[in-house]
Design an enzyme around this catalytic site. Structure first.
Site, PDB file in Angstrom:
ATOM      1  CB  THR A 106     -11.356   1.858  -3.581  1.00 41.58           C
ATOM      2  OG1 THR A 106     -10.062   2.009  -2.551  1.00 41.58           O
ATOM      3  CG2 THR A 106     -11.247   2.488  -4.545  1.00 41.58           C
TER       4      THR A 106
ATOM      5  CG  PHE B 150     -10.698   1.395   3.058  1.00 42.56           C
ATOM      6  CD1 PHE B 150     -10.860   1.154   1.683  1.00 42.56           C
ATOM      7  CD2 PHE B 150     -10.297   3.059   2.592  1.00 42.56           C
ATOM      8  CE1 PHE B 150     -10.047   1.017   0.430  1.00 42.56           C
ATOM      9  CE2 PHE B 150      -9.839   3.371   1.591  1.00 42.56           C
ATOM     10  CZ  PHE B 150      -8.968   2.840   0.557  1.00 42.56           C
TER      11      PHE B 150
ATOM     12  CE  LYS C 182      -7.550   1.660  -5.062  1.00 47.40           C
ATOM     13  NZ  LYS C 182      -6.017   2.231  -3.821  1.00 47.40           N
TER      14      LYS C 182
ATOM     15  CG  ASP D 114      -2.446   0.962   1.300  1.00 50.96           C
ATOM     16  OD1 ASP D 114      -2.482   1.818  -0.329  1.00 50.96           O
ATOM     17  OD2 ASP D 114      -2.715   1.259   2.359  1.00 50.96           O
TER      18      ASP D 114
ATOM     19  CD  GLU E  40      -8.097   5.643  -5.927  1.00 51.34           C
ATOM     20  OE1 GLU E  40      -9.351   6.448  -5.430  1.00 51.34           O
ATOM     21  OE2 GLU E  40      -7.907   5.053  -5.791  1.00 51.34           O
TER      22      GLU E  40
END
Length: 321
Positions: free
Chosen positions: A156, A178, A132, A17, A96
């Protein structure tokens, strides 16, 4: 002795990450993920300056308004970073879509197609790229269109079972619940100042999603994200994928204690029945979940703010050049 990180890698695909190329080289994850926040942090490094300059040059050649060129440049930068990451990891990289498009299905689809085209033009294998997209109703619909075109998606900013069920129903390749941000909300909105790992609301949310997917045969991959401590990670050992920050990777690497497997597909059991969700039921269920609604909105705002700041950074460098 074998570290907890090495043990985890035997049962879970570990994802980095971070957008820090040096950190990815150090930890050698299978996959990596980026977002505007991570790119913004990495943009100050010397490794990113040539990429930013190339992105600016490409945008200027493309032409258009200043806003169009900035969007083009930051997409180009994200893809360049993604290509660098693909040279390091054996698996996939997630890139993303601009969070400001989170409520526009058509615009999200078009931006995703452009990102994939950039990867193809750079000589990268598009099957090693996940797009994403925020897990809004519009984002999930965009993912459904893209998946049907062969473009795999990572949904996400996912905070609820409702979002996860809708993503699976739409055929999304992967979801990123998350964990840490769910915990943050519960700590802020309760009289608790801590949770044990298996009581952690974020851990319990991911466990429920994992059990539901495996019990009912959904092929959507579950990738826990946004961890606050190693206890959360250990409580999800065996999850399909876990995306972990370099700091927590370091803690796991330094710990030689035994790490038991917690989640396994052949042991999954869910009391949730399969659901096929329409827009009205999705929006009502989200409205009924204060945590998911607040954290989704906050997450979109945060990514949008970081996208704006990244654009400003690129714009300042362009002026100096």
């Amino acid at each position: 002795m074998t570290s907890k990180l090495d043990q985890l890698k035997q049962m879970t695909t570990v994802v980095a990450d971070t957008g820090d190329l040096d950190a990815i080289r150090e930890w050698r994850p299978v996959d990596a993920t980026t977002n505007p926040s991570l790119l913004l942090k990495a943009a100050d490094s010397a490794a990113y300056r040539p990429m930013i300059n190339r992105a600016i040059d490409a945008a200027e050649k493309q032409g258009g308004s200043n806003l169009d060129q900035l969007a083009f440049a930051t997409d180009h930068l994200a893809v360049q970073a993604g290509c660098q990451i693909l040279d390091i990891v054996p698996g996939v990289v997630s890139t993303e879509v601009d969070a400001r498009l989170s409520f526009d299905t058509d615009a999200t689809v078009e931006r995703a197609r452009r990102l994939v085209r950039f990867y193809e033009e750079a000589g990268a294998d598009p099957t090693r790229v996940l797009i994403k997209i925020a897990s809004t109703w519009e984002g999930i619909r965009a993912a459904q269109i893209l998946e049907n075109e062969g473009i795999r998606c990572n949904l996400t900013l996912l905070f609820s079972f409702t979002q996860a069920a809708a993503c699976a129903d739409a055929g999304a390749h992967l979801v990123s619940p998350f964990v840490g941000r769910i915990l943050d909300w519960h700590l802020k909105n309760s009289d608790r100042d801590a949770f044990e790992p298996f009581e952690d609301p974020g851990v319990r949310s991911v466990t429920r999603i994992y059990e539901y997917f495996k019990t009912h045969g959904f092929e959507t991959i579950v990738m826990g994200a946004s961890f606050r401590n190693t206890g959360e990670i250990e409580a999800l050992a065996g999850c399909d994928r876990l995306t972990i920050s370099p700091a927590l990777l370091g803690e796991l690497s330094a710990d030689p204690a035994n790490l038991p497997r917690v989640l396994a597909p052949d042991q999954a059991s869910s009391s949730d029945h399969p659901v096929s969700m329409d827009e009205k039921s999705f929006r009502w269920s989200m409205n009924d979940d204060a945590m998911a609604t607040e954290k989704l909105a906050e997450g979109i705002r945060r990514f949008a703010d970081d996208q704006l700041e990244l654009e400003k950074r690129v714009q300042r460098i362009a002026r100096v050049a």
